[in-house]
Motif scaffolding. Structure first.
Motif, PDB file in Angstrom:
ATOM      1  N   ILE B 593     -12.954  22.007  -4.990  1.00 60.17           N
ATOM      2  CA  ILE B 593     -13.542  20.626  -6.040  1.00 60.17           C
ATOM      3  C   ILE B 593     -12.881  20.708  -7.316  1.00 60.17           C
ATOM      4  N   ILE B 594     -13.140  21.903  -8.020  1.00 58.04           N
ATOM      5  CA  ILE B 594     -12.588  22.257  -9.190  1.00 58.04           C
ATOM      6  C   ILE B 594     -11.017  21.817  -9.247  1.00 58.04           C
ATOM      7  N   LEU B 595     -10.168  22.393  -8.164  1.00 58.76           N
ATOM      8  CA  LEU B 595      -8.895  22.164  -8.251  1.00 58.76           C
ATOM      9  C   LEU B 595      -8.566  20.441  -8.207  1.00 58.76           C
ATOM     10  N   VAL B 596      -9.230  19.764  -7.171  1.00 59.69           N
ATOM     11  CA  VAL B 596      -9.147  18.485  -7.374  1.00 59.69           C
ATOM     12  C   VAL B 596      -9.407  17.777  -8.260  1.00 59.69           C
ATOM     13  N   SER B 597     -10.385  18.201  -9.131  1.00 58.58           N
ATOM     14  CA  SER B 597     -11.109  17.286 -10.206  1.00 58.58           C
ATOM     15  C   SER B 597      -9.873  17.325 -11.291  1.00 58.58           C
ATOM     16  N   ILE B 598      -9.413  18.589 -11.252  1.00 62.40           N
ATOM     17  CA  ILE B 598      -8.406  18.749 -12.596  1.00 62.40           C
ATOM     18  C   ILE B 598      -7.131  18.028 -12.129  1.00 62.40           C
ATOM     19  N   TRP B 599      -6.863  17.862 -10.729  1.00 60.66           N
ATOM     20  CA  TRP B 599      -5.593  17.158 -10.258  1.00 60.66           C
ATOM     21  C   TRP B 599      -5.781  15.711 -10.353  1.00 60.66           C
ATOM     22  N   ILE B 600      -7.100  15.285 -10.208  1.00 57.71           N
ATOM     23  CA  ILE B 600      -7.352  13.871 -10.496  1.00 57.71           C
ATOM     24  C   ILE B 600      -6.972  13.394 -11.780  1.00 57.71           C
ATOM     25  N   LEU B 718     -17.291  17.876 -12.081  1.00 58.33           N
ATOM     26  CA  LEU B 718     -17.634  16.534 -11.335  1.00 58.33           C
ATOM     27  C   LEU B 718     -18.521  15.747 -12.667  1.00 58.33           C
ATOM     28  N   GLN B 719     -19.241  16.492 -13.250  1.00 58.71           N
ATOM     29  CA  GLN B 719     -19.945  15.777 -14.187  1.00 58.71           C
ATOM     30  C   GLN B 719     -19.136  15.081 -15.345  1.00 58.71           C
ATOM     31  N   GLU B 720     -18.003  15.891 -15.589  1.00 60.33           N
ATOM     32  CA  GLU B 720     -17.047  15.550 -16.881  1.00 60.33           C
ATOM     33  C   GLU B 720     -16.422  14.241 -16.275  1.00 60.33           C
ATOM     34  N   ILE B 721     -15.924  14.227 -15.354  1.00 61.78           N
ATOM     35  CA  ILE B 721     -15.231  12.943 -14.591  1.00 61.78           C
ATOM     36  C   ILE B 721     -16.361  11.924 -14.549  1.00 61.78           C
ATOM     37  N   LEU B 722     -17.331  12.103 -14.076  1.00 61.31           N
ATOM     38  CA  LEU B 722     -18.417  10.796 -13.967  1.00 61.31           C
ATOM     39  C   LEU B 722     -18.797  10.275 -15.466  1.00 61.31           C
ATOM     40  N   LEU B 723     -18.670  11.484 -16.296  1.00 62.98           N
ATOM     41  CA  LEU B 723     -19.276  11.006 -17.445  1.00 62.98           C
ATOM     42  C   LEU B 723     -18.232  10.301 -18.218  1.00 62.98           C
ATOM     43  N   ARG B 724     -17.194  10.634 -17.895  1.00 65.96           N
ATOM     44  CA  ARG B 724     -15.939   9.986 -18.535  1.00 65.96           C
ATOM     45  C   ARG B 724     -15.753   8.290 -18.026  1.00 65.96           C
ATOM     46  N   LYS B 725     -16.067   8.502 -16.651  1.00 71.75           N
ATOM     47  CA  LYS B 725     -16.168   7.147 -16.299  1.00 71.75           C
ATOM     48  C   LYS B 725     -17.331   6.244 -16.940  1.00 71.75           C
ATOM     49  N   LEU B 726     -18.385   6.924 -16.992  1.00 68.96           N
ATOM     50  CA  LEU B 726     -19.550   6.136 -17.351  1.00 68.96           C
ATOM     51  C   LEU B 726     -19.374   5.772 -18.768  1.00 68.96           C
ATOM     52  N   LEU B 727     -18.680   6.523 -19.822  1.00 75.94           N
ATOM     53  CA  LEU B 727     -18.555   6.174 -21.119  1.00 75.94           C
ATOM     54  C   LEU B 727     -17.532   5.182 -21.397  1.00 75.94           C
ATOM     55  N   SER B 728     -16.486   4.998 -20.303  1.00 81.24           N
ATOM     56  CA  SER B 728     -15.502   3.770 -20.192  1.00 81.24           C
ATOM     57  C   SER B 728     -16.497   2.542 -19.860  1.00 81.24           C
ATOM     58  N   PHE B 729     -17.575   2.538 -19.289  1.00 81.25           N
ATOM     59  CA  PHE B 729     -18.035   1.377 -18.997  1.00 81.25           C
ATOM     60  C   PHE B 729     -19.131   0.897 -20.168  1.00 81.25           C
ATOM     61  N   ILE B 730     -19.835   1.828 -20.767  1.00 85.26           N
ATOM     62  CA  ILE B 730     -20.512   1.569 -21.924  1.00 85.26           C
ATOM     63  C   ILE B 730     -20.015   1.835 -23.075  1.00 85.26           C
ATOM     64  N   LYS B 731     -19.867   1.042 -23.891  1.00 82.86           N
ATOM     65  CA  LYS B 731     -19.304   1.601 -25.099  1.00 82.86           C
ATOM     66  C   LYS B 731     -20.393   2.018 -26.283  1.00 82.86           C
TER      67      LYS B 731
END
Lengths: 193, 816
Positions: B593-600, B718-731
């Motif tokens: 998961i770490i690998l994939v999440s950094i590759w993503i 994973l949380q970091e990816i989700l958080l980035r997504k979330l922050l892109s939704f809400i300004k």
């Protein structure tokens, strides 16, 4: 303290005490409901669907609060009954007044909870009650990590107490606010007249 | 420990619970046991670098009186007491991953030494049990055979002593230098860490009866430093000068006469009283000293008066012993409270300057570029004056309050002058800032720029709550609870915000006929935008729910803090030997998961080279953990793992270095090709940050002695990816995102099982890939392993902000 029977002692017997508190809050809310109805003869027959919907809302919000409590750190595998009772109480204090007063009128819900502009009357009371109870439950978790080693510093006693205290504070504030707002409204009316 | 238990039950040995004084680390404990005094916390730092002990101590006294000492075990002793030992063999205590050899090094000398007649004192320091604790928690199955081994050694020694018989009465003391917390570490002041067992074994059989009956033990709890005067008096040597311990009368009563015991207690009391005289100017009024003088009077009477029966005389002697005992206790407790001195003045000054700094930062934060502020100072001079202030305060504190105190510079006149200057400077500086602050607030309100969202407001409130919570010590001990609660709360607030937005959107779409109250709002939002934002809010809610679930999982992974430390957690369950297979599977999947999440994370510039290096590093991390026998080993035809993972961990280190090198090369090439373009520059910055991110993850995954922590890291990515997504939704405003990332960093620090307790530092992790004790390297690795999670989140924050600025740049260009 001795006026309270053993079964109702919040510290020694959380579950029963919570159940009784739920019951009291429910009765109180139904009272609110009866007061707010103008012609309550047809209510139950006419709004059967609304009642079913309301009960569904209550159950789902109870589950929601349970999961939320788990997210906040309540034990998941153990003490399930305590957590569920806490969720039930929170539902009674925070959601039930709104269900009872707002019914299944979705736009009314939006107006109260999304715009924060409830009408003067029962909607205002419901809004303040739910905000205060949830805030009380949130604040109730604060003393748990302290090292006082008191018997009430155990999940969910302080949170239950916080919820009830929040409910009480909500009642007082809402009545004060209602009085104030009605007075202002009266003044404006007088001005217009 | 069957043999020892048997002895205790038969009354052939006396057992005590020894209470040690924090810090519960080896060096201060050895010092305490040898000098009888209480070392300070500074010794924790010195623990890693030992110098010879200058203070008066037991071993020097023994040495001076011509006793021959032999020593085997922890080489801290040899550094502390150079030249004191007739024969010695030290083992390095810091190489914690080894727990068999350290003890064999000690035990192999025993048979030979027991046959030698030339020594008087033998000191053995076994390290194995401590190492097992560090390595695999006290619940580990390794503990039991180790205790059995120790018991066998005690049996061997004790039987030898009995064999030697009564002609050489010998006392054998078995004691621990410090306890062990549930996490297997030590250093703090929790009950499990400060309690040690102290067992006194008599060599001669005749002492059996006396041991059990002579002196009804007042309490089985003693101070650890009580060993010092007891041993000194037993040897008949002077008690170390700074001793604050109380001799244990039971031991003397079992060997000598009542008269001797009272004499011993008198000597002890006299010595403690002399320490009191040195340190307390009002020693004559001290309650303990009064008790001591009374006891001395009684003692004289007792010695002169021998008319009564032997038994009554003996009884009086015992009560004298008790009097001396309580007198010493009173005096030493008085001294102990005086020993810990706080530099109130220095603390006051520092906290004031910290507050001023905070104030300044807050002011600076509120001064946005858009609001028109007239500062009295320009920003450069602001910084200059701030630096000056800090410099003055620092030098003032070092000169006047630390151990380098200089009398000439710190006379009252000069001091007040310095303080006055400092105060004036800071007042002018901060007033200017405050002036600007008020103006900017005014401007903000005038322009109606303030539109605090619920989330931002809650973030500010949370920071405030966190500060306030530090007033209670239990909130410091349980700081992880604060962070867990706050992070979850902020996500819930975000959900509520999103839901409310969505509901409003719903209503706007519903009500086609625009009411007067809604007209304002609907003019702003076009219908298709409403649709868009509705779906965005849906997604935000979904993402937050996932974030919350991950938070809950991480929280249950490691119990930290103090109050609920004893509860078992998922990590403990996974670490059980029967779950080894499951743990291996889980670790492998989470590494994936770490690998994939950094590759993503791929933007246009992530390079296959980087990816391959990361992959290789993660594979070797698994092999390293397999080599340390915590995970299943791969079949030998696939990979032949080394003995203790040295090879694997070094390969990971070199791969990490390669990763950094590769990033440096890429950045260099990019910057040579075109260094004008703003965009390219920020991209090179981004790749640097990305490199930092992967390095921090690799390091964190490698440098943990508990492989289940890999899962915490994977969930953090994973949380970091989700958080980035979330922050892109809400300004959110910049400071709000920064705060969320900071909170997550703090939470991850605690998710990894750390706490504010010194003992939660994973010492074993400092030795990954290091063959022997190298102070600088080990402390560096230790620091990286402790703060890896925090480094990860901060690099993510920089990455996010950079990306954000790039996007803003792009939109600006598009708008033009």
């Amino acid at each position: 303290m001795f006026l309270i029977p053993m079964q109702l002692n919040l510290i020694k017997n959380v579950i029963v005490a919570t159940e009784v508190a739920c019951l009291l809050v429910t009765i109180h809310c139904l009272f609110l409901f009866i007061v707010s109805m103008e012609n309550w003869k047809f209510v139950i027959i006419k709004q059967l669907k609304a009642t079913v919907k309301g009960i569904f809302t209550l159950i789902s919000s109870c589950l929601f609060f349970h999961l939320l409590a788990v997210c906040f750190g309540a034990p998941f595998l153990t003490e399930t009954s305590e957590t569920f009772h806490f969720a039930m109480l929170l539902t009674c204090c925070a959601v039930l007044p709104a269900v009872v007063t707002l019914g299944n009128n979705f736009s009314l819900w939006v107006k109260v909870y999304a715009d924060n502009s409830p009408d003067i009357g029962c909607a205002l009371v419901a809004f303040i009650l739910s905000v205060c109870s949830i805030l009380g439950a949130w604040l109730g978790a604060f003393p748990i990590p302290l090292d006082w080693d008191r018997p009430w510093q155990v999940w969910p006693i302080s949170c239950v107490f916080g919820t009830l205290a929040g409910y009480g504070v909500g009642l007082i504030t809402s009545s004060g606010l209602l009085l104030y707002k009605i007075q202002i409204a009266n003044k404006q009316k007088n001005k217009f007249m | 420990m069957p043999y020892l238990h048997q002895l205790l039950q038969q009354g052939k040995a006396i057992g005590h619970y020894g209470i040690t004084h924090p810090p519960t680390v080896t060096l201060p404990r050895i010092k305490a046991m040898m000098t009888g005094s209480i070392p300070g916390f500074i010794d924790v730092v010195l623990n890693f670098n030992t110098n010879a002990l200058q203070e008066d101590n037991l071993l020097s006294q023994l040495y001076k009186s011509g006793k021959k000492i032999i020593f085997y075990g922890d080489d801290t002793w040899i550094k502390l007491f150079p030249g004191h030992f007739l024969r010695h063999d030290g083992t390095t205590s810091f190489y914690v991953t080894d727990y068999t050899e350290v003890d064999q090094n000690v035990s192999r000398h025993l048979d030979w030494e027991l046959r030698q007649p030339d020594w008087d004192v033998m000191i053995l320091h076994y390290l194995g049990l401590d190492h097992i604790g560090h390595l695999a928690k006290p619940s580990s199955p390794l503990v039991e055979p180790k205790l059995k081994e120790m018991d066998d050694i005690i049996k061997k020694l004790h039987e030898h002593l009995i064999l030697k018989g009564d002609n050489s009465p010998t006392l054998m003391v078995v004691c621990g230098d410090h306890g062990m917390s549930d996490q297997g570490s030590h250093g703090g002041a929790s009950k499990k860490e400060v309690t040690v067992a102290i067992v006194w074994l008599a060599s001669t059989a005749k002492n059996k009866k006396v041991f059990s009956q002579a002196y009804p033990s007042q309490s089985p709890v003693i101070d650890q430093i009580d060993i010092t005067p007891t041993l000194a008096l037993a040897f008949g040597i002077p008690i170390p000068g700074n001793n604050l311990g109380t001799a244990i009368p039971e031991i003397f009563l079992s060997y000598g006469s009542t008269k001797d015991t009272v004499r011993a207690m008198y000597l002890n009391a006299h010595q403690v009283a002399s320490v009191l005289k040195q340190n307390n100017p009002k020693w004559q009024a001290d309650a303990g000293y009064v008790l001591f003088e009374m006891a001395v009077q009684h003692h004289i009477d007792w010695l002169n008066f021998s008319g009564i029966s032997n038994r009554a005389w003996h009884q009086q002697g015992l009560s004298l012993v008790k009097q001396y005992h309580s007198a010493i206790k009173a005096m030493s407790s008085r001294m102990m409270t005086k020993m810990t001195k706080y530099d109130i003045y220095g603390m006051f000054l520092c906290s004031i300057s910290l507050f001023l700094l905070l104030y300044g930062i807050l002011m600076a934060l509120c001064q946005t570029e858009k609001s028109s502020i007239m500062l009295v100072f320009s920003s450069a001079s602001c910084i200059l004056s701030l630096m000056l202030c800090i410099f003055i305060v620092c030098s003032h504190v070092t000169i006047c309050t630390s151990s380098y105190r200089s009398e000439i510079l710190c006379n009252s006149l000069l001091m007040s002058g310095v303080i006055l200057t400092f105060l004036l400077l800071s007042i002018t500086f901060f007033n200017s800032l405050a002036f600007g602050f008020i103006q900017s607030i005014k401007a903000m309100f005038d322009n109606k720029m303030v539109s605090f969202s619920g989330t931002a407001l809650f973030l500010a409130l949370g920071c405030l709550l966190h500060c306030v919570s530090f007033m209670s010590t239990s909130f410091v001990e349980e700081e992880h609870q604060t962070w867990y609660f706050l992070t979850v709360s902020v996500f819930v607030v975000i959900v509520i915000d999103a839901l409310r937005n969505q509901l409003t959107c719903h209503r706007l779409t519903f009500s086609s006929s625009l009411n007067t109250s809604d007209s304002l709002r609907s003019q702003k939002l076009l219908p298709n935008k409403i649709q868009q934002s509705s779906s965005v809010n849906n997604k935000a809610v979904l993402v937050t729910v996932f974030l919350l679930i991950l938070c809950r999982f991480q929280r249950s992974w490691n119990q930290t803090g103090d109050k609920w430390q004893h509860l078992s957690d998922t990590g403990d369950w996974l670490m059980r030997p029967e779950n080894k297979f499951l743990l291996s599977i889980v670790c492998l999947s989470f590494l994936l998961i770490i690998l994939v999440s950094i590759w993503i994370h791929r933007i246009q510039q992530i390079r296959s080279c980087h990816q391959l290096l990361l992959l290789a590093a993660l594979i070797y991390i698994y092999l390293f953990h397999a080599a340390t026998k915590k995970l299943l080993t791969p079949p030998p035809w696939l990979w032949n793992i080394s003995e203790n993972g040295l090879k694997e961990s070094r390969i990971v280190y070199s791969l990490t270095l390669l990763l950094i090198l590769e990033t440096c090369v890429v950045i260099r090439m990019k910057s040579i090709s075109n260094n004008r373009d703003e965009n390219v520059r920020s991209i090179t910055m981004q790749s640097a940050v990305l490199c930092l991110k992967s390095v921090s993850i690799i390091m964190a995954a490698l440098l943990t002695s508990h492989p289940h922590n890999i899962c915490v890291l994977a969930m953090a990515t994973l949380q970091e990816i989700l958080l980035r997504k979330l922050l892109s939704f809400i300004k959110l405003p910049v400071y709000a995102t920064a705060l969320i990332y900071t909170w997550m960093a703090q939470a991850t620090y605690f998710y990894q099982g750390h706490s504010n307790n010194l003992s939660s530092i994973d010492v074993a992790a400092g030795y990954t890939g290091v063959g022997r004790y190298k102070p600088v390297l080990v402390s560096l690795i230790l620091a990286i392993s402790t703060y890896s999670g925090v480094i990860f989140w901060y690099s993510c924050l920089i990455n996010y902000q950079l990306k954000d600025s790039v996007q803003q740049h792009k939109t600006q260009i598009e708008n033009r």
